[in-house]
Design an enzyme around this catalytic site. Structure first.
Site, PDB file in Angstrom:
ATOM      1  N   GLN A 162      -4.940  -4.968   7.259  1.00 26.77           N
ATOM      2  CA  GLN A 162      -5.830  -5.769   6.328  1.00 26.77           C
ATOM      3  C   GLN A 162      -6.016  -7.137   7.167  1.00 26.77           C
ATOM      4  O   GLN A 162      -7.034  -8.080   6.575  1.00 26.77           O
ATOM      5  CB  GLN A 162      -5.537  -6.252   5.166  1.00 26.77           C
ATOM      6  CG  GLN A 162      -5.806  -5.315   4.128  1.00 26.77           C
ATOM      7  CD  GLN A 162      -7.163  -4.803   4.074  1.00 26.77           C
ATOM      8  OE1 GLN A 162      -8.225  -4.758   4.871  1.00 26.77           O
ATOM      9  NE2 GLN A 162      -7.150  -3.057   3.777  1.00 26.77           N
ATOM     10  N   ASP A 181       2.781  -4.691   7.743  1.00 27.51           N
ATOM     11  CA  ASP A 181       1.168  -3.645   7.674  1.00 27.51           C
ATOM     12  C   ASP A 181      -0.062  -5.065   8.261  1.00 27.51           C
ATOM     13  O   ASP A 181      -0.171  -5.652   6.944  1.00 27.51           O
ATOM     14  CB  ASP A 181       0.944  -3.451   6.730  1.00 27.51           C
ATOM     15  CG  ASP A 181       0.406  -2.632   6.277  1.00 27.51           C
ATOM     16  OD1 ASP A 181      -0.905  -2.248   7.116  1.00 27.51           O
ATOM     17  OD2 ASP A 181      -0.137  -1.874   4.924  1.00 27.51           O
ATOM     18  N   HIS A 201       1.183  -1.201   0.201  1.00 26.39           N
ATOM     19  CA  HIS A 201       0.032   0.252  -0.344  1.00 26.39           C
ATOM     20  C   HIS A 201       0.743   1.091  -0.080  1.00 26.39           C
ATOM     21  O   HIS A 201       1.881   0.985   0.425  1.00 26.39           O
ATOM     22  CB  HIS A 201      -1.297  -0.046   1.431  1.00 26.39           C
ATOM     23  CG  HIS A 201      -1.564   0.807   1.639  1.00 26.39           C
ATOM     24  ND1 HIS A 201      -2.055   2.041   1.406  1.00 26.39           N
ATOM     25  CD2 HIS A 201      -3.489   0.954   1.353  1.00 26.39           C
ATOM     26  CE1 HIS A 201      -2.921   2.919   1.869  1.00 26.39           C
ATOM     27  NE2 HIS A 201      -3.726   2.219   1.026  1.00 26.39           N
ATOM     28  N   LYS A 204     -10.653   0.029  10.759  1.00 27.19           N
ATOM     29  CA  LYS A 204     -10.344  -1.100   9.556  1.00 27.19           C
ATOM     30  C   LYS A 204     -11.094  -2.323  11.065  1.00 27.19           C
ATOM     31  O   LYS A 204     -11.659  -3.882   9.987  1.00 27.19           O
ATOM     32  CB  LYS A 204      -9.343  -1.345   8.790  1.00 27.19           C
ATOM     33  CG  LYS A 204      -9.547  -0.671   7.709  1.00 27.19           C
ATOM     34  CD  LYS A 204      -8.320  -0.813   7.081  1.00 27.19           C
ATOM     35  CE  LYS A 204      -7.583   0.125   6.656  1.00 27.19           C
ATOM     36  NZ  LYS A 204      -8.106   0.824   4.520  1.00 27.19           N
ATOM     37  N   CYS A 218      -4.874   2.697  -3.790  1.00 24.60           N
ATOM     38  CA  CYS A 218      -3.644   3.238  -3.241  1.00 24.60           C
ATOM     39  C   CYS A 218      -2.219   1.723  -3.205  1.00 24.60           C
ATOM     40  O   CYS A 218      -1.578   1.877  -2.468  1.00 24.60           O
ATOM     41  CB  CYS A 218      -3.534   3.292  -1.502  1.00 24.60           C
ATOM     42  SG  CYS A 218      -4.603   4.088  -0.868  1.00 24.60           S
TER      43      CYS A 218
HETATM   44  C1  LIG Z   1      -2.951  -2.229   3.733  1.00 22.36           C
HETATM   45  C2  LIG Z   1      -2.964  -1.553   3.671  1.00 22.36           C
HETATM   46  N1  LIG Z   1      -2.338  -0.524   4.372  1.00 22.36           N
HETATM   47  C3  LIG Z   1      -2.475   0.719   5.243  1.00 22.36           C
HETATM   48  C4  LIG Z   1      -3.756   1.181   4.933  1.00 22.36           C
HETATM   49  C5  LIG Z   1      -3.260   2.702   5.645  1.00 22.36           C
HETATM   50  O1  LIG Z   1      -4.417   3.110   6.559  1.00 22.36           O
HETATM   51  P1  LIG Z   1      -4.894   3.950   7.402  1.00 22.36           P
HETATM   52  O2  LIG Z   1      -5.303   5.297   5.880  1.00 22.36           O
HETATM   53  O3  LIG Z   1      -5.639   4.146   8.021  1.00 22.36           O
HETATM   54  O4  LIG Z   1      -3.900   4.429   8.294  1.00 22.36           O
HETATM   55  C6  LIG Z   1      -4.830  -0.083   4.059  1.00 22.36           C
HETATM   56  C7  LIG Z   1      -5.638   1.088   3.694  1.00 22.36           C
HETATM   57  O5  LIG Z   1      -6.144   1.540   3.277  1.00 22.36           O
HETATM   58  C8  LIG Z   1      -3.990  -0.973   4.148  1.00 22.36           C
HETATM   59  O6  LIG Z   1      -5.618  -1.881   3.428  1.00 22.36           O
END
Ligand SMILES: Cc1ncc(COP(=O)(O)O)c(C=O)c1O
Lengths: 144, 410
Positions: B206, B203, B127, B229, B367
């Site tokens: 998910q 990370d 991401h 999430k 993203c």
């Molecule tokens: C794999 C992953 N990493 C990071 C993020 C970023 O999360 P946040 O925007 O809540 O910090 C997301 C969310 O879209 C994600 O799916």
């Protein structure tokens, strides 16, 4: 079928989305700009030739995008070809108003215009950027 | 009625938003939990109750409300500690999001342990949140970034990953569960890091709420996730880090709450976890996250996972049967996420079309632009499931997808 969807995707949009007109690179050209929608990754490259009377002699684009963004770019090139720059700028203003859902104070566009087909986008706020990507590229090219 | 149906009907009652009508007449079918999960009544009510009956700043005062607020904030930390099976509460840092957690690690780990020319290993499926904070290190300090390739299945190519290590590799940061493919990280990646003695950040955006997380068993050094999430509020995130590393790394931001003692000449810093929590934290949100964890525990994470697995498998098989749909990634197990494209129909069209049918899915690059480039698409449509989704909803989706295909290819 749902009215909203039929409004958003009128036949002319689907047609131009599938087979965009003026697709390619304008050669020679003296103006160009890239359009980009950071939210979805859609992008396009716009090129056009502005002659010494400030008339857009030819205008083309390439790019990838959804039906709305491709149709909008395609209809834009059709509309702007042969227009004086001052008129084109008025059309730009009218168009951005139109797709933001307000068609009250339009100066040069009217319901007969093919661009009017994009009015349905106003009901899908997240799609307005799709419809305006090519136009913002055009506006950018004028500034550069 | 079979068990799974009863389970689902009961759970659905907990989520008030599910009774919303889209465009005044369509039942909401929410398939965008990977972007953000809906909130159960307990989270909504308890956060309200916090403001109504207990609210004040935390750790600052000695009056009753300050005590009540502080108790709730710290109690949430305990719940998170148990949720992740961290060794101690000192290893749980509240952030505003997973994104902030990754930025925190990138900055402070660099400061303590890295210098120009050192290397970080990432992968192609990350991401942007797990790319850009590291790009900053590359741009500002001359750190080198290396990216593990992926196999057609969507999994990281472990051999390639292993080949990227050198004696300059200082940290690895990988997604635990791909937000595009829904596939889980191969545990070998973590054991390779262990063997090479290189810390690894997972990370877990998910995976938290969709897999059972045990940071000790996983053997990761850092783990981040976002409250929004996992059925909790937005504005709260969690960084888990081993006490060793967190003690050695410097503070991230300076401010109130993170100090030991301050004079005009300088300051000493607070102990963990306060050291990394400068300023007034999102205290109500932290409490909300704690309540969301209670909620998941009450339903049972095993039950949640089993339910989501059933739906994901069902949806995968249904979509896989449809000739005009291409699912991204291979046939390996997916966890609550499926990305696909309809032949000759842009994902935006799919999403707008489904929207008027009441179905919320995500369209775009998620993203993950480098991954999209690798897949040769500029966007995909993504389904993602939560505890509240049902098989019937998948059936409705399938009908809508056929209508969609017909509409755009007429
Ligand atoms: C794999 C992953 N990493 C990071 C993020 C970023 O999360 P946040 O925007 O809540 O910090 C997301 C969310 O879209 C994600 O799916």
């Amino acid at each position: 079928m749902n009215d909203l969807i039929n409004d958003l995707y009128q036949e002319i949009i689907l047609d131009h989305g599938r087979e965009p007109r003026n697709f390619g690179k304008c050669e020679p050209h003296n103006k160009s700009a890239d359009g980009h929608n950071p939210l979805c990754g859609d992008n396009l490259k716009l090129t056009f030739l502005l002659n010494d009377q400030n008339i857009i002699e030819d205008i083309k684009f390439t790019g990838e995008g959804c039906a709305i963004s491709l149709a909008s770019a395609s209809l834009m090139t059709e509309k702007l070809k042969g227009k004086k720059i001052e008129v084109a700028e008025e059309i730009f203003k009218d168009f951005t108003n139109l797709v933001s859902g307000s068609d009250e104070d339009l100066k040069v566009l009217n319901e007969e215009d093919s661009l009017y087909a994009l009015k349905g986008v106003g009901r899908f706020p997240m799609r307005v950027k799709c419809a305006t990507m090519a136009w913002h590229a055009f506006n950018q090219a004028l500034k550069d | 009625m079979d068990d799974s149906k009863t389970f689902n009907l009961n759970v659905r009652k907990d989520f008030p938003i599910l009774s919303k009508k889209i465009l005044e007449k369509k039942d909401l079918i929410y398939f965008d939990t990977a972007a953000s999960a809906q909130k159960p009544n307990t989270v909504i009510n308890e956060t309200n109750d916090f403001y109504k009956n207990h609210y004040s700043n935390v750790s600052r005062g000695v009056h009753t409300l300050s005590v009540e607020s502080t108790f709730r904030y710290e109690d949430a930390r305990k719940k998170v500690q148990k949720f992740l099976n961290a060794r101690s509460e000192n290893e749980i840092i509240f952030t505003k999001s997973a994104t902030e957690g990754i930025n925190l690690v990138a900055q402070t780990f660099y400061e303590k342990f890295m210098q120009k020319g050192d290397e970080v290993i990432l992968s192609l499926i990350e991401h942007h949140s797990n790319l850009i904070p590291w790009f900053f290190l590359r741009d500002k300090y001359g750190v080198a970034l290396k990216f593990a390739n992926i196999q057609p299945s969507g999994e990281i190519d472990i051999d390639h990953f292993e080949s990227l290590f050198t004696n300059k590799t200082k940290i690895v940061s990988l997604t635990h569960l791909s937000n595009v493919f829904g596939t889980e990280l191969n545990e070998k990646a973590i054991s390779i890091c262990k063997d090479k003695n290189v810390p690894i950040l997972l990370d877990g955006c998910q995976s938290a709420a969709h897999l059972k997380i045990d940071v000790q068993k996983l053997g990761c050094d850092f783990f981040v996730f976002s409250g929004h999430k996992t059925y909790g509020p937005a504005g709260i995130g969690v960084l888990y880090g081993t006490e060793n590393l967190l003690s050695e790394m410097p503070p991230y931001q300076g401010g109130g709450g993170m100090i030991g003692d301050v004079s005009l000449e300088g300051a000493s810093y607070a102990e963990l976890p306060a050291k990394y929590e400068a300023g007034t934290p999102p205290l109500v949100e932290a409490h909300g996250l704690g309540i969301a964890i209670d909620y998941m525990n009450k339903i049972g994470l095993d039950n949640i996972i089993e339910h989501e697995n059933e739906i994901t498998k069902y949806a995968f098989n249904k979509l896989n049967e449809i000739d005009f749909i291409k699912i991204h990634g291979g046939d390996n197990k997916r966890n609550s996420i499926i990305s696909f494209n309809i032949k000759n129909v842009h994902s935006h069209e799919v999403s707008s079309f489904l929207d008027v049918e009441g179905i919320a899915i995500r369209a775009g690059h998620h993203c993950c632009q480098p991954l999209m480039k690798h897949l040769g698409v500029n966007s995909t449509a993504r389904l993602s499931f939560g505890v509240y989704n049902s098989l019937e909803e998948v059936d409705k989706l399938v009908i809508a997808l056929h209508k969609c295909k017909e509409f755009f290819n007429k």
